[in-house]
Design a protein around this motif. Structure first.
Motif, PDB file in Angstrom:
ATOM      1  N   MET A   3       4.798   3.009   0.799  1.00 41.14           N
ATOM      2  CA  MET A   3       3.595   3.578   0.245  1.00 41.14           C
ATOM      3  C   MET A   3       3.311   3.336  -1.236  1.00 41.14           C
ATOM      4  O   MET A   3       2.236   2.718  -1.563  1.00 41.14           O
ATOM      5  CB  MET A   3       3.854   5.239   0.494  1.00 41.14           C
ATOM      6  N   LYS A   4       4.488   3.406  -1.762  1.00 37.12           N
ATOM      7  CA  LYS A   4       4.226   3.225  -3.360  1.00 37.12           C
ATOM      8  C   LYS A   4       4.260   1.756  -3.592  1.00 37.12           C
ATOM      9  O   LYS A   4       3.543   1.197  -4.657  1.00 37.12           O
ATOM     10  CB  LYS A   4       5.394   3.813  -4.055  1.00 37.12           C
ATOM     11  N   GLN A   5       4.779   0.774  -2.787  1.00 37.20           N
ATOM     12  CA  GLN A   5       4.564  -0.497  -2.750  1.00 37.20           C
ATOM     13  C   GLN A   5       2.955  -1.111  -2.602  1.00 37.20           C
ATOM     14  O   GLN A   5       2.475  -1.770  -3.461  1.00 37.20           O
ATOM     15  CB  GLN A   5       5.454  -1.370  -1.949  1.00 37.20           C
ATOM     16  N   ARG A   6       2.558  -0.446  -1.575  1.00 35.21           N
ATOM     17  CA  ARG A   6       1.175  -0.702  -1.565  1.00 35.21           C
ATOM     18  C   ARG A   6       0.000  -0.290  -2.764  1.00 35.21           C
ATOM     19  O   ARG A   6      -0.872  -0.760  -3.126  1.00 35.21           O
ATOM     20  CB  ARG A   6       0.521   0.007  -0.177  1.00 35.21           C
ATOM     21  N   GLU A   7       0.520   0.887  -3.376  1.00 37.35           N
ATOM     22  CA  GLU A   7      -0.106   1.623  -4.346  1.00 37.35           C
ATOM     23  C   GLU A   7       0.003   0.575  -5.637  1.00 37.35           C
ATOM     24  O   GLU A   7      -1.053   0.310  -6.306  1.00 37.35           O
ATOM     25  CB  GLU A   7       0.265   2.764  -4.729  1.00 37.35           C
ATOM     26  N   LEU A   8       1.047   0.088  -5.608  1.00 36.65           N
ATOM     27  CA  LEU A   8       1.499  -0.974  -6.777  1.00 36.65           C
ATOM     28  C   LEU A   8       0.653  -2.272  -6.667  1.00 36.65           C
ATOM     29  O   LEU A   8       0.209  -2.706  -7.715  1.00 36.65           O
ATOM     30  CB  LEU A   8       3.005  -1.393  -6.920  1.00 36.65           C
ATOM     31  N   ALA A   9       0.558  -2.702  -5.554  1.00 32.37           N
ATOM     32  CA  ALA A   9      -0.257  -3.853  -5.424  1.00 32.37           C
ATOM     33  C   ALA A   9      -1.696  -3.556  -5.800  1.00 32.37           C
ATOM     34  O   ALA A   9      -2.667  -4.215  -6.322  1.00 32.37           O
ATOM     35  CB  ALA A   9      -0.327  -4.443  -3.833  1.00 32.37           C
ATOM     36  N   ALA A  10      -2.308  -2.409  -5.310  1.00 31.53           N
ATOM     37  CA  ALA A  10      -3.817  -2.167  -5.653  1.00 31.53           C
ATOM     38  C   ALA A  10      -3.851  -2.182  -7.080  1.00 31.53           C
ATOM     39  O   ALA A  10      -4.897  -2.436  -7.616  1.00 31.53           O
ATOM     40  CB  ALA A  10      -4.022  -0.958  -4.940  1.00 31.53           C
ATOM     41  N   VAL A  11      -3.153  -1.410  -7.967  1.00 36.85           N
ATOM     42  CA  VAL A  11      -3.141  -1.255  -9.198  1.00 36.85           C
ATOM     43  C   VAL A  11      -3.082  -2.660  -9.876  1.00 36.85           C
ATOM     44  O   VAL A  11      -3.862  -2.892 -10.940  1.00 36.85           O
ATOM     45  CB  VAL A  11      -2.068  -0.383  -9.758  1.00 36.85           C
ATOM     46  N   LEU A  12      -2.262  -3.421  -9.471  1.00 37.34           N
ATOM     47  CA  LEU A  12      -2.044  -4.851 -10.180  1.00 37.34           C
ATOM     48  C   LEU A  12      -3.226  -5.501 -10.160  1.00 37.34           C
ATOM     49  O   LEU A  12      -3.830  -6.163 -11.074  1.00 37.34           O
ATOM     50  CB  LEU A  12      -0.830  -5.683  -9.545  1.00 37.34           C
TER      51      LEU A  12
END
Length: 280
Positions: free
Chosen positions: A152-161
């Motif tokens: 979940m947090k890895q997907r959020e990280l990708a979206a932010v990047l």
């Protein structure tokens, strides 16, 4: 260096040998180093202090507080604390970060992967990245032992990047994640639930049996049979505890020839029968 892992599920298939994938908090004092780094894509977020990453002879990157970096380490690589430091580490799960088509299929990214061996391009952590790192730090220090949080947090990280960084800055930063040498892990994970004979797995990946074994031991730090057993035991435990499926249905799903074989497997791996695990 001291590691505080969010993922402590001992039979989790996201472990490689004794090392869990996903996020971990790292504290270190000046001069400490670690050289037992998995050859899979990693992101490092330096919260405080300064870290030096040494990939091979005459190739290194210094990452300062407030910066982040991606890399894939080789056998002789290591990381060293140049100051007392606190970092967040992410062993990237799956096929890299979940970027949209315009990022991962960029001609510039593909060209960089094919023609450049350079890695260690740093980027400053903007407030939105700091927020993710702080939240993961809190989860880890509070003892939230849930491996599902990683994805979940890895997907959020990708979206932010991809939302907050310019493609011209982001592409060289993420290029190491898509290094072809790191894709062996992902290829194996795609076959994980089939429980195929090792020689068949090697054939599907267009590798000779000895080459497949060599790569597997290098990446997973254990034999294919050891890793398959752990992966199967994790799924078996999850199904017994979290579903109402019968033992026959679970045995069929996990490719056991009979329910009795599944019971024997379970007893040998954890010392309990399926019924005991379900009722625990």
């Amino acid at each position: 260096m001291k590691f505080y892992n969010l993922n402590k599920h001992l039979h989790c298939p996201n472990y490689i040998g004794s090392k869990p994938m996903g996020f971990a908090l790292i504290t270190s004092v000046r001069g400490e180093r670690i050289d037992d780094i998995l050859p899979v894509p990693v992101m490092i977020f330096v919260i405080s202090g300064k870290i030096k990453l040494c990939y091979h002879k005459n190739a290194e990157t210094v990452v300062n507080a407030g910066e982040m970096v991606t890399a894939v380490f080789a056998e002789e690589s290591y990381a060293e604390a140049m100051e007392d430091s606190v970092c967040m580490r992410l062993y990237v799960q799956g096929d890299g970060l979940d970027f949209c088509h315009r990022i991962v299929n960029s001609d510039l990214l593909l060209k960089r992967i094919e023609h450049s061996g350079k890695q260690g391009v740093t980027l400053p952590m903007i407030p939105e990245i700091h927020s993710i790192v702080r939240q993961m730090t809190g989860y880890i220090t509070d003892g939230l032992l849930c491996c599902e949080v990683h994805a979940m947090k890895q997907r959020e990280l990708a979206a932010v990047l991809q939302a907050y960084y310019r493609p011209s800055d982001l592409l060289p930063f993420i290029a190491p994640i898509y290094d072809p040498n790191a894709r062996f892990y992902n290829d194996v994970m795609r076959l994980a639930n089939d429980y195929l004979p090792v020689k068949e797995m090697a054939s599907l990946l267009n590798m000779s049996y000895p080459t497949f074994i060599r790569y597997f031991r290098k990446v997973f730090k254990e034999t294919p049979m050891e890793w398959q057993s752990k992966h199967r035991m994790k799924r078996l435990t999850d199904m017994l505890r979290n579903t109402a499926r019968t033992e026959q249905e679970i045995a069929d799903e996990l490719k056991f020839s009979t329910v009795q074989n599944m019971r024997s497997f379970c007893k040998s791996k954890c010392g309990q029968t399926p019924a005991q695990i379900r009722n625990a």
